[in-house]
Design a protein around this motif. Structure first.
Motif, PDB file in Angstrom:
ATOM      1  N   ALA A   1      -2.235   7.106 -52.473  1.00 35.83           N
ATOM      2  CA  ALA A   1      -3.268   6.789 -51.835  1.00 35.83           C
ATOM      3  C   ALA A   1      -4.465   6.460 -52.686  1.00 35.83           C
ATOM      4  O   ALA A   1      -5.283   5.287 -52.636  1.00 35.83           O
ATOM      5  N   SER A   2      -4.871   7.266 -53.787  1.00 39.37           N
ATOM      6  CA  SER A   2      -5.890   6.991 -54.771  1.00 39.37           C
ATOM      7  C   SER A   2      -5.403   5.732 -55.450  1.00 39.37           C
ATOM      8  O   SER A   2      -6.579   4.919 -55.596  1.00 39.37           O
ATOM      9  N   LEU A   3      -4.228   5.439 -55.850  1.00 38.35           N
ATOM     10  CA  LEU A   3      -4.083   4.199 -56.658  1.00 38.35           C
ATOM     11  C   LEU A   3      -4.175   3.017 -55.954  1.00 38.35           C
ATOM     12  O   LEU A   3      -4.850   1.852 -56.212  1.00 38.35           O
ATOM     13  N   VAL A   4      -3.928   2.902 -54.504  1.00 40.46           N
ATOM     14  CA  VAL A   4      -4.140   1.863 -53.500  1.00 40.46           C
ATOM     15  C   VAL A   4      -5.586   1.746 -53.322  1.00 40.46           C
ATOM     16  O   VAL A   4      -5.787   0.597 -53.277  1.00 40.46           O
ATOM     17  N   ILE A   5      -6.191   2.706 -52.948  1.00 39.94           N
ATOM     18  CA  ILE A   5      -7.734   2.614 -52.608  1.00 39.94           C
ATOM     19  C   ILE A   5      -8.296   2.211 -53.730  1.00 39.94           C
ATOM     20  O   ILE A   5      -9.604   1.437 -53.738  1.00 39.94           O
ATOM     21  N   SER A   6      -7.847   2.453 -55.071  1.00 38.80           N
ATOM     22  CA  SER A   6      -8.780   1.967 -56.235  1.00 38.80           C
ATOM     23  C   SER A   6      -8.202   0.452 -56.609  1.00 38.80           C
ATOM     24  O   SER A   6      -9.083  -0.453 -57.658  1.00 38.80           O
ATOM     25  N   LEU A   7      -7.205   0.003 -56.246  1.00 38.31           N
ATOM     26  CA  LEU A   7      -7.043  -1.428 -56.637  1.00 38.31           C
ATOM     27  C   LEU A   7      -8.254  -2.470 -56.199  1.00 38.31           C
ATOM     28  O   LEU A   7      -8.178  -3.546 -57.067  1.00 38.31           O
ATOM     29  N   PRO A   8      -8.602  -2.511 -55.102  1.00 41.01           N
ATOM     30  CA  PRO A   8      -9.807  -3.441 -55.038  1.00 41.01           C
ATOM     31  C   PRO A   8     -10.940  -3.662 -55.974  1.00 41.01           C
ATOM     32  O   PRO A   8     -11.393  -4.510 -56.316  1.00 41.01           O
ATOM     33  N   VAL A   9     -11.190  -2.174 -56.297  1.00 35.83           N
ATOM     34  CA  VAL A   9     -12.304  -2.242 -57.377  1.00 35.83           C
ATOM     35  C   VAL A   9     -11.894  -2.525 -58.672  1.00 35.83           C
ATOM     36  O   VAL A   9     -12.637  -3.353 -59.501  1.00 35.83           O
ATOM     37  N   LEU A  10     -10.432  -2.141 -59.050  1.00 32.87           N
ATOM     38  CA  LEU A  10      -9.899  -2.793 -60.231  1.00 32.87           C
ATOM     39  C   LEU A  10      -9.856  -4.131 -60.125  1.00 32.87           C
ATOM     40  O   LEU A  10     -10.061  -4.816 -61.130  1.00 32.87           O
ATOM     41  N   ALA A  11      -9.432  -4.795 -59.118  1.00 33.09           N
ATOM     42  CA  ALA A  11      -9.320  -6.334 -58.901  1.00 33.09           C
ATOM     43  C   ALA A  11     -10.599  -6.860 -59.133  1.00 33.09           C
ATOM     44  O   ALA A  11     -10.836  -7.837 -59.857  1.00 33.09           O
ATOM     45  N   ALA A  12     -11.766  -6.282 -58.394  1.00 31.60           N
ATOM     46  CA  ALA A  12     -13.041  -7.098 -58.708  1.00 31.60           C
ATOM     47  C   ALA A  12     -13.460  -6.723 -60.098  1.00 31.60           C
ATOM     48  O   ALA A  12     -14.132  -7.679 -60.515  1.00 31.60           O
ATOM     49  N   GLY A  13     -13.172  -5.567 -60.698  1.00 34.02           N
ATOM     50  CA  GLY A  13     -13.990  -5.675 -62.109  1.00 34.02           C
ATOM     51  C   GLY A  13     -12.919  -6.351 -63.083  1.00 34.02           C
ATOM     52  O   GLY A  13     -13.579  -7.021 -64.082  1.00 34.02           O
ATOM     53  N   PHE A  14     -11.636  -6.620 -62.951  1.00 31.44           N
ATOM     54  CA  PHE A  14     -10.886  -7.683 -63.731  1.00 31.44           C
ATOM     55  C   PHE A  14     -11.289  -9.225 -63.600  1.00 31.44           C
ATOM     56  O   PHE A  14     -11.469  -9.857 -64.351  1.00 31.44           O
ATOM     57  N   ALA A  15     -11.608  -9.286 -62.187  1.00 36.48           N
ATOM     58  CA  ALA A  15     -12.286 -10.834 -62.014  1.00 36.48           C
ATOM     59  C   ALA A  15     -13.388 -11.166 -62.509  1.00 36.48           C
ATOM     60  O   ALA A  15     -13.740 -12.217 -62.842  1.00 36.48           O
ATOM     61  N   ALA A  16     -14.252 -10.103 -62.579  1.00 37.53           N
ATOM     62  CA  ALA A  16     -15.662 -10.228 -62.946  1.00 37.53           C
ATOM     63  C   ALA A  16     -15.911  -9.871 -64.279  1.00 37.53           C
ATOM     64  O   ALA A  16     -17.150  -9.423 -64.661  1.00 37.53           O
ATOM     65  N   GLN A  17     -14.923  -9.491 -65.047  1.00 37.74           N
ATOM     66  CA  GLN A  17     -15.151  -8.795 -66.351  1.00 37.74           C
ATOM     67  C   GLN A  17     -15.981  -9.732 -67.328  1.00 37.74           C
ATOM     68  O   GLN A  17     -16.882  -9.142 -68.308  1.00 37.74           O
ATOM     69  N   ASP A  18     -15.927 -10.961 -67.252  1.00 36.74           N
ATOM     70  CA  ASP A  18     -16.579 -11.796 -68.375  1.00 36.74           C
ATOM     71  C   ASP A  18     -18.145 -11.763 -67.909  1.00 36.74           C
ATOM     72  O   ASP A  18     -18.918 -11.630 -68.934  1.00 36.74           O
ATOM     73  N   LYS A  19     -18.520 -11.850 -66.439  1.00 36.27           N
ATOM     74  CA  LYS A  19     -19.650 -11.752 -66.093  1.00 36.27           C
ATOM     75  C   LYS A  19     -20.355 -10.398 -66.286  1.00 36.27           C
ATOM     76  O   LYS A  19     -21.370 -10.197 -66.598  1.00 36.27           O
ATOM     77  N   LEU A  20     -19.478  -9.493 -66.175  1.00 37.25           N
ATOM     78  CA  LEU A  20     -20.038  -8.115 -66.563  1.00 37.25           C
ATOM     79  C   LEU A  20     -20.479  -7.673 -67.815  1.00 37.25           C
ATOM     80  O   LEU A  20     -21.357  -7.204 -67.978  1.00 37.25           O
ATOM     81  N   VAL A  21     -19.586  -8.239 -68.655  1.00 40.13           N
ATOM     82  CA  VAL A  21     -19.981  -8.197 -70.366  1.00 40.13           C
ATOM     83  C   VAL A  21     -21.127  -8.875 -70.530  1.00 40.13           C
ATOM     84  O   VAL A  21     -22.157  -8.356 -71.129  1.00 40.13           O
ATOM     85  N   GLN A  22     -21.275 -10.117 -69.772  1.00 43.83           N
ATOM     86  CA  GLN A  22     -22.639 -11.042 -70.397  1.00 43.83           C
ATOM     87  C   GLN A  22     -23.679 -10.436 -69.521  1.00 43.83           C
ATOM     88  O   GLN A  22     -24.837 -10.258 -70.369  1.00 43.83           O
ATOM     89  N   GLY A  23     -23.517  -9.656 -68.476  1.00 43.77           N
ATOM     90  CA  GLY A  23     -24.718  -9.385 -67.807  1.00 43.77           C
ATOM     91  C   GLY A  23     -25.048  -8.046 -68.562  1.00 43.77           C
ATOM     92  O   GLY A  23     -26.358  -7.740 -68.566  1.00 43.77           O
TER      93      GLY A  23
END
Length: 293
Positions: free
Chosen positions: A264-286
């Motif tokens: 359950a923890s792994l499945v529930i963490s996937l949306p956060v991990l996916a959002a972080g991976f998709a926005a990692q370049d913007k996150l580093v720049q920001g």
């Protein structure tokens, strides 16, 4: 000493320095990999445990070569008559996305007033925002519960949206204030000369320039909202149950729940991990905006 000897000595010195610099760089790189693996090991162990049976997951010492199974994931997704996680996941998505949008709509003009068109005593305003985070969440839980009960908002997803917005707004204003401080004032003044009003300036001038910082702020607010448990646990029941509350339902007094909790923890963490991976370049720049260049 001849010119050639001096040149050779300079070359040797530069070579030694470069060699030492490369060794230090390799050592720091190795240290970074070790630290990264240290943080990754618990996640890898959780993922491996989620594919074990409950009996194998509960062994001490852990059984690395145990047979793999999808039983924990089947139980999490309600295969065979169990509770479905989709309502809780949808509630978490609604609360996190809606509260993040509200935070951005409120924090952007506030940060604009504190960084570009600074109000009087703007440092005191920033300290006030910071001081709101000093109160322990549990200290305000009882008044919030009584208010929600008397207004009929218990087990209501929109109550969580309001609470998550108020919870994340101070940190969002602090972050975006430093990001918007990097926006050139000349660009804003040029837009004002062209007749642009404040909403147009914020939407078409400030927001595109500070987009990496806004993306970083949005991602952090989304993560905080998605992971929040205390308010959701106390103020929701069945209708507005969120994913973290649904996860705690797998913890029983009978034991043998480790594999299901890991799944359950792994499945529930996937949306956060996916959002972080998709926005990692913007996150580093920001997060690098406002740093010493």
């Amino acid at each position: 000493m001849s010119t050639a000897a001096v040149r050779n000595a300079t070359v040797r010195t530069a070579t030694v320095r470069n060699r030492n610099r490369n060794r230090r760089g390799a050592g720091l790189g190795l240290l970074a990999w070790l630290v990264g693996l240290l943080f990754f090991l618990p996640i890898a162990w959780m993922a491996l445990t989620s594919f074990h049976s409950e009996a194998d997951a509960a062994t001490n010492p852990p059984s690395f070569g145990a047979a793999l199974t999808l039983d924990s994931y089947r139980e999490f997704f309600g295969v065979g008559g169990g509770a479905s996680p989709w309502p809780a996941l949808i509630n978490s998505t609604m609360a996190s996305v809606a509260s993040t949008l509200c935070v951005l709509l409120l924090a952007l003009p506030a940060a604009y007033a504190l960084s570009i068109r600074r109000v009087k005593k703007w440092t005191d305003v920033l300290f006030f925002f910071l001081s709101t985070k000093m109160l322990p969440v549990v200290a305000g839980l009882l008044p919030i519960y009584l208010f929600a009960k008397n207004t009929g908002m218990l087990d209501n997803i929109w109550l969580l949206v309001i609470l998550y917005t108020s919870m994340n707004l101070p940190i969002a204003v602090w972050m975006m204030q430093s990001f918007l401080a990097e926006v050139p004032v000349a660009v804003i003044e040029a837009a004002q000369i062209d007749g642009a009003r404040l909403p147009t300036i914020l939407a078409r001038v400030v927001a595109p320039i500070a987009l990496p910082g806004i993306a970083a702020t949005a991602l952090i607010c989304f993560i905080f909202s998605w992971n929040e448990l205390l308010f959701a646990r106390v103020l929701t029941g069945v209708v507005a149950e969120t994913a973290p509350v649904f996860l705690t339902g797998f913890i029983t007094s009978q034991g043998l729940f480790l594999a299901k909790v890991c799944a359950a923890s792994l499945v529930i963490s996937l949306p956060v991990l996916a959002a972080g991976f998709a926005a990692q370049d913007k996150l580093v720049q920001g997060l690098s905006l406002g740093a010493v260049k």
